[in-house]
Design an enzyme around this catalytic site. Structure first.
Site, PDB file in Angstrom:
ATOM      1  N   HIS A  18     -25.365 -33.353   4.361  1.00 33.04           N
ATOM      2  CA  HIS A  18     -25.095 -34.552   4.539  1.00 33.04           C
ATOM      3  C   HIS A  18     -25.052 -35.298   5.712  1.00 33.04           C
ATOM      4  O   HIS A  18     -25.748 -36.382   5.938  1.00 33.04           O
ATOM      5  CB  HIS A  18     -23.206 -34.664   4.067  1.00 33.04           C
ATOM      6  CG  HIS A  18     -22.777 -35.975   4.105  1.00 33.04           C
ATOM      7  ND1 HIS A  18     -22.701 -36.607   2.976  1.00 33.04           N
ATOM      8  CD2 HIS A  18     -22.476 -37.053   4.968  1.00 33.04           C
ATOM      9  CE1 HIS A  18     -22.159 -37.872   2.962  1.00 33.04           C
ATOM     10  NE2 HIS A  18     -21.753 -37.856   4.447  1.00 33.04           N
ATOM     11  N   GLU A  19     -24.611 -34.521   6.823  1.00 34.12           N
ATOM     12  CA  GLU A  19     -24.824 -35.351   8.128  1.00 34.12           C
ATOM     13  C   GLU A  19     -26.105 -35.339   8.707  1.00 34.12           C
ATOM     14  O   GLU A  19     -26.514 -36.262   9.428  1.00 34.12           O
ATOM     15  CB  GLU A  19     -23.679 -34.460   9.079  1.00 34.12           C
ATOM     16  CG  GLU A  19     -22.265 -34.358   8.620  1.00 34.12           C
ATOM     17  CD  GLU A  19     -21.762 -36.123   8.697  1.00 34.12           C
ATOM     18  OE1 GLU A  19     -22.219 -36.815   9.137  1.00 34.12           O
ATOM     19  OE2 GLU A  19     -20.740 -36.009   7.811  1.00 34.12           O
ATOM     20  N   HIS A  22     -27.616 -38.684   7.573  1.00 33.64           N
ATOM     21  CA  HIS A  22     -27.292 -39.680   8.417  1.00 33.64           C
ATOM     22  C   HIS A  22     -28.065 -39.759   9.803  1.00 33.64           C
ATOM     23  O   HIS A  22     -28.610 -40.578  10.516  1.00 33.64           O
ATOM     24  CB  HIS A  22     -25.731 -39.636   8.932  1.00 33.64           C
ATOM     25  CG  HIS A  22     -24.764 -40.090   7.679  1.00 33.64           C
ATOM     26  ND1 HIS A  22     -24.911 -40.968   6.887  1.00 33.64           N
ATOM     27  CD2 HIS A  22     -23.652 -39.363   7.067  1.00 33.64           C
ATOM     28  CE1 HIS A  22     -24.104 -41.084   5.983  1.00 33.64           C
ATOM     29  NE2 HIS A  22     -23.301 -40.095   6.166  1.00 33.64           N
TER      30      HIS A  22
END
Length: 418
Positions: A18-19, A22
């Site tokens: 997920h990170e 980003h």
């Protein structure tokens, strides 16, 4: 111990992917990423590479990518402030020493007259006790040094807010999107190496000491008819058996190049208030890399739809908050899944990944979806909402999410121990 290791690996994978979404889009769009963190709270491991500090923190409650400009910048040089400057060969400032200047004998100590570290990147100053105004050019990657700790400055062109609405949207959306990608990859691996459920009523494993075992059924047998009525596939076969607990049925079985009939009486299983018939067989599976590709997308879509339906039921009151699970409940279910085998654990990880992606896209403050809403409002208004107001909304939202986390964790503990 196996469950603890599995939970840590699963959690770490979900948060990292997920990170990373980003992170990679922030890097590609020219944003300065100050920190890539797994977990919250005090650091238990950290390493600085390039512009970014990579950390693992003690509380396994998520993670974050800290991009310059998402929080107020800490650099604030005021007129009259005494600072030290270290210059490179091109006479550009590379380090701005705020305190403990005596530890930097090569630093030029000056008194600030005015400075711009966002746009024009300069410091106007004078030497201590002198009146002559000196102009210093500041390097884009200069460091702000406080208590001997360096923090890279972030010119406005490297800050989140300086980027176009499209780039900011993509940076926020990339995290949840990567969770959907991970889900599809995991289901592809399951389909390619463990197998894809076949559509026909072909048996997989036949469990010992079950009605199917007593009836002489074997793996790879195909059920072509029940009570002399042809069936269309596994779903119909499973449904008919489930509807006939304790009732003898005649099965027409195809085994290699011959067919035969056999009788089986499904055991009676209690599922809530219903009696369900079961004969002790697993669904047949086939391994195929080509078929695993559409299977991965179909399963990702199926799980996404299931989660959205359940969220809708929660919003409409058909589910209560008491039915939600937090980290404790997830750990408990992970413990149960680990006991059933590696591929079931993979499926559970895939389900949690798509769940994380959907939850983060919900239009709630502090979540990616909430921040996307502010970009949408900016597009409608023609100008951004002030950073202070948006920050306050996200702070309140984060506090409410933490409160919800406490409630669901308490519910988990009550279910498990009381």
């Amino acid at each position: 111990m196996n469950t603890i290791i599995a939970f840590i690996l699963m959690f770490g994978l979900l948060v990292f992917v997920h990170e990373f979404g980003h992170f990679i889009v922030a890097k590609k769009t020219g944003m300065l990423v100050r920190e890539f963190a797994i977990g919250f709270g005090p650091k238990i491991f950290s390493i600085k590479k390039g512009e970014t500090l990579y950390t693992i923190r003690i509380l396994p409650m998520g993670g974050y990518v800290r991009v310059a400009g998402e929080d107020p910048e800490i650099i604030d040089l005021k007129p009259g402030q005494h600072i030290g400057l270290i210059l490179n060969e091109q006479q550009a400032v590379t380090d701005i020493i705020i305190n403990h200047k005596e530890k930097y004998p090569n630093a030029e100590v000056i008194e600030v007259l005015d400075a711009d570290l966002d746009h024009k990147l300069y410091i106007n100053a004078s030497r201590i006790g002198e009146e002559e105004t000196l102009h210093y050019r500041v390097a884009e990657d200069a460091n702000y040094v406080m208590n001997e700790t360096k923090t890279q400055i972030a010119p406005y062109s490297r800050q989140f807010a300086s980027k176009s609405k499209t780039k900011r949207f993509l940076q926020l959306f990339a995290g949840p999107f990567m969770n959907f990608v991970l889900t599809a990859v995991l289901f592809f691996m399951i389909g390619a190496f463990n197998g894809i459920p076949v559509e026909d009523a072909i048996l997989g494993e036949v469990l010992d000491d079950t009605p199917a075992d007593a009836a002489g059924l074997m793996a790879n047998d195909e059920i072509t008819a029940i009570n002399n009525e042809a069936i269309t596939g596994w779903i119909e076969f499973q449904t008919i058996i489930a509807e006939r607990p304790g009732e003898e049925v005649q099965l027409t079985v195809k085994r290699e190049d011959r067919s035969f009939d056999t009788a089986v009486t499904p055991d009676v299983s209690q599922v809530e208030d219903l009696e369900i018939g079961r004969i002790g067989v697993m669904r047949g599976m086939e391994t195929s890399i080509l078929k695993a590709i559409p299977y991965s997308f179909e399963e990702t879509y199926r799980w996404s739809k299931l989660i959205l339906v359940n969220l809708g039921m929660l919003i409409t009151g058909q589910f209560s908050v008491d039915m939600l699970s937090g980290p404790v409940g997830i750990y408990d279910f992970t413990d149960q899944v680990v006991q059933t085998g590696f591929w079931n654990f993979m499926q559970w990880t895939a389900a949690l990944s798509v769940n994380l992606g959907i939850i983060n896209l919900m239009p709630l403050p502090a979540l990616d979806g909430g921040r996307l809403i502010f970009i949408g409002l900016e597009a409608v208004r023609g100008k951004p909402i002030s950073q202070e107001k948006e920050g306050l909304v996200h702070f309140v939202g984060f506090a409410l999410l933490m409160l919800l986390m406490i409630i669901v964790t308490w519910n988990d503990l009550q279910r498990l121990f009381f």
